[in-house]
Design a protein around this motif. Structure first.
Motif, PDB file in Angstrom:
ATOM      1  N   ARG A  20       0.833  -1.211   0.000  1.00 54.42           N
ATOM      2  CA  ARG A  20       0.000   0.000   0.000  1.00 54.42           C
ATOM      3  C   ARG A  20       0.866   1.259   0.000  1.00 54.42           C
ATOM      4  O   ARG A  20       0.547   2.248  -0.664  1.00 54.42           O
ATOM      5  CB  ARG A  20      -0.910   0.017   1.233  1.00 54.42           C
ATOM      6  N   LEU A  21       1.950   1.228   0.760  1.00 48.31           N
ATOM      7  CA  LEU A  21       2.824   2.387   0.871  1.00 48.31           C
ATOM      8  C   LEU A  21       3.398   2.772  -0.496  1.00 48.31           C
ATOM      9  O   LEU A  21       3.377   3.950  -0.879  1.00 48.31           O
ATOM     10  CB  LEU A  21       3.947   2.088   1.866  1.00 48.31           C
ATOM     11  N   PHE A  22       3.892   1.800  -1.238  1.00 43.91           N
ATOM     12  CA  PHE A  22       4.494   2.123  -2.539  1.00 43.91           C
ATOM     13  C   PHE A  22       3.440   2.485  -3.580  1.00 43.91           C
ATOM     14  O   PHE A  22       3.709   3.295  -4.480  1.00 43.91           O
ATOM     15  CB  PHE A  22       5.432   1.001  -2.991  1.00 43.91           C
ATOM     16  N   ASP A  23       2.231   1.952  -3.444  1.00 46.53           N
ATOM     17  CA  ASP A  23       1.138   2.405  -4.308  1.00 46.53           C
ATOM     18  C   ASP A  23       0.882   3.896  -4.087  1.00 46.53           C
ATOM     19  O   ASP A  23       0.703   4.659  -5.047  1.00 46.53           O
ATOM     20  CB  ASP A  23      -0.136   1.614  -4.016  1.00 46.53           C
ATOM     21  N   ARG A  24       0.879   4.311  -2.826  1.00 44.62           N
ATOM     22  CA  ARG A  24       0.627   5.718  -2.492  1.00 44.62           C
ATOM     23  C   ARG A  24       1.777   6.619  -2.956  1.00 44.62           C
ATOM     24  O   ARG A  24       1.550   7.721  -3.445  1.00 44.62           O
ATOM     25  CB  ARG A  24       0.404   5.864  -0.986  1.00 44.62           C
ATOM     26  N   LEU A  25       3.008   6.149  -2.807  1.00 41.94           N
ATOM     27  CA  LEU A  25       4.149   6.937  -3.276  1.00 41.94           C
ATOM     28  C   LEU A  25       4.091   7.137  -4.785  1.00 41.94           C
ATOM     29  O   LEU A  25       4.408   8.220  -5.295  1.00 41.94           O
ATOM     30  CB  LEU A  25       5.468   6.269  -2.883  1.00 41.94           C
ATOM     31  N   ARG A  26       3.665   6.104  -5.510  1.00 44.93           N
ATOM     32  CA  ARG A  26       3.525   6.232  -6.965  1.00 44.93           C
ATOM     33  C   ARG A  26       2.403   7.214  -7.307  1.00 44.93           C
ATOM     34  O   ARG A  26       2.550   8.052  -8.205  1.00 44.93           O
ATOM     35  CB  ARG A  26       3.263   4.859  -7.588  1.00 44.93           C
ATOM     36  N   GLN A  27       1.296   7.146  -6.570  1.00 45.09           N
ATOM     37  CA  GLN A  27       0.194   8.086  -6.788  1.00 45.09           C
ATOM     38  C   GLN A  27       0.637   9.531  -6.551  1.00 45.09           C
ATOM     39  O   GLN A  27       0.182  10.454  -7.240  1.00 45.09           O
ATOM     40  CB  GLN A  27      -0.975   7.759  -5.858  1.00 45.09           C
ATOM     41  N   ASP A  28       1.531   9.717  -5.584  1.00 47.54           N
ATOM     42  CA  ASP A  28       2.046  11.057  -5.258  1.00 47.54           C
ATOM     43  C   ASP A  28       3.134  11.519  -6.230  1.00 47.54           C
ATOM     44  O   ASP A  28       3.646  12.632  -6.118  1.00 47.54           O
ATOM     45  CB  ASP A  28       2.627  11.070  -3.837  1.00 47.54           C
ATOM     46  N   GLY A  29       3.518  10.640  -7.169  1.00 47.58           N
ATOM     47  CA  GLY A  29       4.574  10.989  -8.109  1.00 47.58           C
ATOM     48  C   GLY A  29       5.963  10.987  -7.505  1.00 47.58           C
ATOM     49  O   GLY A  29       6.893  11.593  -8.051  1.00 47.58           O
ATOM     50  N   LEU A  30       6.131  10.279  -6.396  1.00 48.46           N
ATOM     51  CA  LEU A  30       7.412  10.272  -5.693  1.00 48.46           C
ATOM     52  C   LEU A  30       8.210   8.982  -5.918  1.00 48.46           C
ATOM     53  O   LEU A  30       9.348   8.876  -5.455  1.00 48.46           O
ATOM     54  CB  LEU A  30       7.182  10.473  -4.189  1.00 48.46           C
ATOM     55  N   PHE A  31       7.604   8.017  -6.597  1.00 44.38           N
ATOM     56  CA  PHE A  31       8.307   6.747  -6.815  1.00 44.38           C
ATOM     57  C   PHE A  31       7.849   6.162  -8.134  1.00 44.38           C
ATOM     58  O   PHE A  31       6.661   6.231  -8.477  1.00 44.38           O
ATOM     59  CB  PHE A  31       8.013   5.774  -5.666  1.00 44.38           C
ATOM     60  N   GLU A  32       8.782   5.576  -8.867  1.00 48.03           N
ATOM     61  CA  GLU A  32       8.476   4.909 -10.130  1.00 48.03           C
ATOM     62  C   GLU A  32       9.022   3.485 -10.090  1.00 48.03           C
ATOM     63  O   GLU A  32       9.965   3.187  -9.363  1.00 48.03           O
ATOM     64  CB  GLU A  32       9.112   5.659 -11.308  1.00 48.03           C
ATOM     65  N   GLY A  33       8.435   2.636 -10.912  1.00 50.03           N
ATOM     66  CA  GLY A  33       8.958   1.278 -11.036  1.00 50.03           C
ATOM     67  C   GLY A  33       8.290   0.312 -10.083  1.00 50.03           C
ATOM     68  O   GLY A  33       7.286   0.614  -9.427  1.00 50.03           O
ATOM     69  N   ASP A  34       8.865  -0.885 -10.018  1.00 50.23           N
ATOM     70  CA  ASP A  34       8.304  -1.955  -9.203  1.00 50.23           C
ATOM     71  C   ASP A  34       8.508  -1.683  -7.712  1.00 50.23           C
ATOM     72  O   ASP A  34       9.476  -1.024  -7.310  1.00 50.23           O
ATOM     73  CB  ASP A  34       8.960  -3.292  -9.557  1.00 50.23           C
ATOM     74  N   THR A  35       7.629  -2.224  -6.909  1.00 52.98           N
ATOM     75  CA  THR A  35       7.758  -2.130  -5.454  1.00 52.98           C
ATOM     76  C   THR A  35       8.993  -2.911  -5.005  1.00 52.98           C
ATOM     77  O   THR A  35       9.169  -4.065  -5.393  1.00 52.98           O
ATOM     78  CB  THR A  35       6.507  -2.720  -4.779  1.00 52.98           C
ATOM     79  N   PRO A  36       9.859  -2.297  -4.209  1.00 53.62           N
ATOM     80  CA  PRO A  36      11.024  -3.037  -3.691  1.00 53.62           C
ATOM     81  C   PRO A  36      10.590  -4.263  -2.892  1.00 53.62           C
ATOM     82  O   PRO A  36       9.505  -4.281  -2.298  1.00 53.62           O
ATOM     83  CB  PRO A  36      11.705  -2.006  -2.781  1.00 53.62           C
ATOM     84  N   SER A  37      11.427  -5.252  -2.865  1.00 52.55           N
ATOM     85  CA  SER A  37      11.113  -6.481  -2.133  1.00 52.55           C
ATOM     86  C   SER A  37      10.853  -6.185  -0.655  1.00 52.55           C
ATOM     87  O   SER A  37      11.623  -5.478   0.000  1.00 52.55           O
ATOM     88  CB  SER A  37      12.280  -7.466  -2.251  1.00 52.55           C
ATOM     89  N   VAL A  38       9.771  -6.735  -0.145  1.00 46.28           N
ATOM     90  CA  VAL A  38       9.461  -6.566   1.278  1.00 46.28           C
ATOM     91  C   VAL A  38      10.529  -7.226   2.153  1.00 46.28           C
ATOM     92  O   VAL A  38      10.714  -6.868   3.313  1.00 46.28           O
ATOM     93  CB  VAL A  38       8.049  -7.108   1.591  1.00 46.28           C
ATOM     94  N   GLU A  39      11.254  -8.202   1.566  1.00 43.61           N
ATOM     95  CA  GLU A  39      12.306  -8.881   2.334  1.00 43.61           C
ATOM     96  C   GLU A  39      13.405  -7.905   2.752  1.00 43.61           C
ATOM     97  O   GLU A  39      14.005  -8.059   3.820  1.00 43.61           O
ATOM     98  CB  GLU A  39      12.914 -10.035   1.530  1.00 43.61           C
ATOM     99  N   ILE A  40      13.682  -6.902   1.923  1.00 42.93           N
ATOM    100  CA  ILE A  40      14.684  -5.889   2.302  1.00 42.93           C
ATOM    101  C   ILE A  40      14.204  -5.137   3.532  1.00 42.93           C
ATOM    102  O   ILE A  40      14.961  -4.891   4.468  1.00 42.93           O
ATOM    103  CB  ILE A  40      14.950  -4.906   1.137  1.00 42.93           C
TER     104      ILE A  40
END
Length: 226
Positions: free
Chosen positions: A32-52
């Motif tokens: 959900r967090l990375f979906d929101r960052l993409r909506q805000d125009g602050l992140f592009e590309g695939d969601t980083p692995s949750v394992e990190i």
């Protein structure tokens, strides 16, 4: 035969990977967090692995974002801070996230022995206190200390502040990461390593004084039933 430890005046618990099964909340929140960052125009590309993210638990949040989003700037990291807290609180209030088995019962038993119980965590203060409240731990936890609230640079500093404030001289530190081991030993405490979370490296708890496979082993030591 194991060395017998004297009953402590207090026990200090880490939260993530010690009392709280973090992945049961963080995995859905992460997406959900990375979906929101993409909506805000602050992140592009695939969601980083949750394992990190999971392998970084126990670090200060600023250091976690450096690992999860190494190319992002301060603005993105600040927005991620705010979103993480918002989404975690929402999830907790919806009933998401689980304590490890036996946590509530163990804390009740330890408290009943007259041992003072505290949380010392590098997590955000609102997040840690929300877990204590919504998961029914507030009758047993005297106070929660977080790096975010006290602006401490290391876990050792946070533990020292807690001990000094409450005039505690004999305590155990219980946690799942090397930062917990270091914080306990830097303050002259016995350290119990929680080997059940599995977030850290294989040798994460190598320097702990003891390790446990479930939290209720603490009660068993103190009652002589181990």
């Amino acid at each position: 035969m194991r060395e017998k430890w004297e009953k402590p005046e207090a026990i200090l618990f880490d939260m993530d990977g010690t009392l709280f099964q973090t992945e049961t909340l963080l995995i859905p929140v992460h997406e959900r967090l990375f979906d929101r960052l993409r909506q805000d125009g602050l992140f592009e590309g695939d969601t980083p692995s949750v394992e990190i993210m999971l392998s970084s638990l126990g670090m200060l949040l600023a250091h976690i974002w450096e690992r999860v989003m190494p190319g992002a700037g301060a603005e993105v990291h600040k927005r991620a801070d705010d979103l993480l807290l918002e989404l975690e609180i929402e999830g907790l209030r919806r009933g998401e996230g689980e304590l490890y088995a036996g946590v509530r019962e163990t804390l009740e038993a330890l408290s009943g022995m007259g041992i003072r119980l505290f949380v010392a965590s590098n997590g955000l203060p609102e997040y840690v206190k929300e877990i204590v409240e919504v998961k029914g731990l507030s009758p047993y936890i005297e106070e929660s200390y977080t790096a975010g609230e006290y602006q401490t640079a290391t876990k050792a500093d946070l533990v020292r502040l807690l001990l000094d404030k409450h005039n505690i001289r004999h305590a155990w530190m219980v946690g799942d990461r090397s930062s917990d081991v270091e914080a306990g030993h830097a303050n002259g405490l016995k350290v119990v390593g929680c080997a059940y979370a599995g977030f850290g490296k294989e040798d994460e708890l190598a320097n702990a004084d003891r390790t446990i496979a479930s939290l209720n082993e603490l009660e068993l030591w103190l009652t002589g039933d181990e």
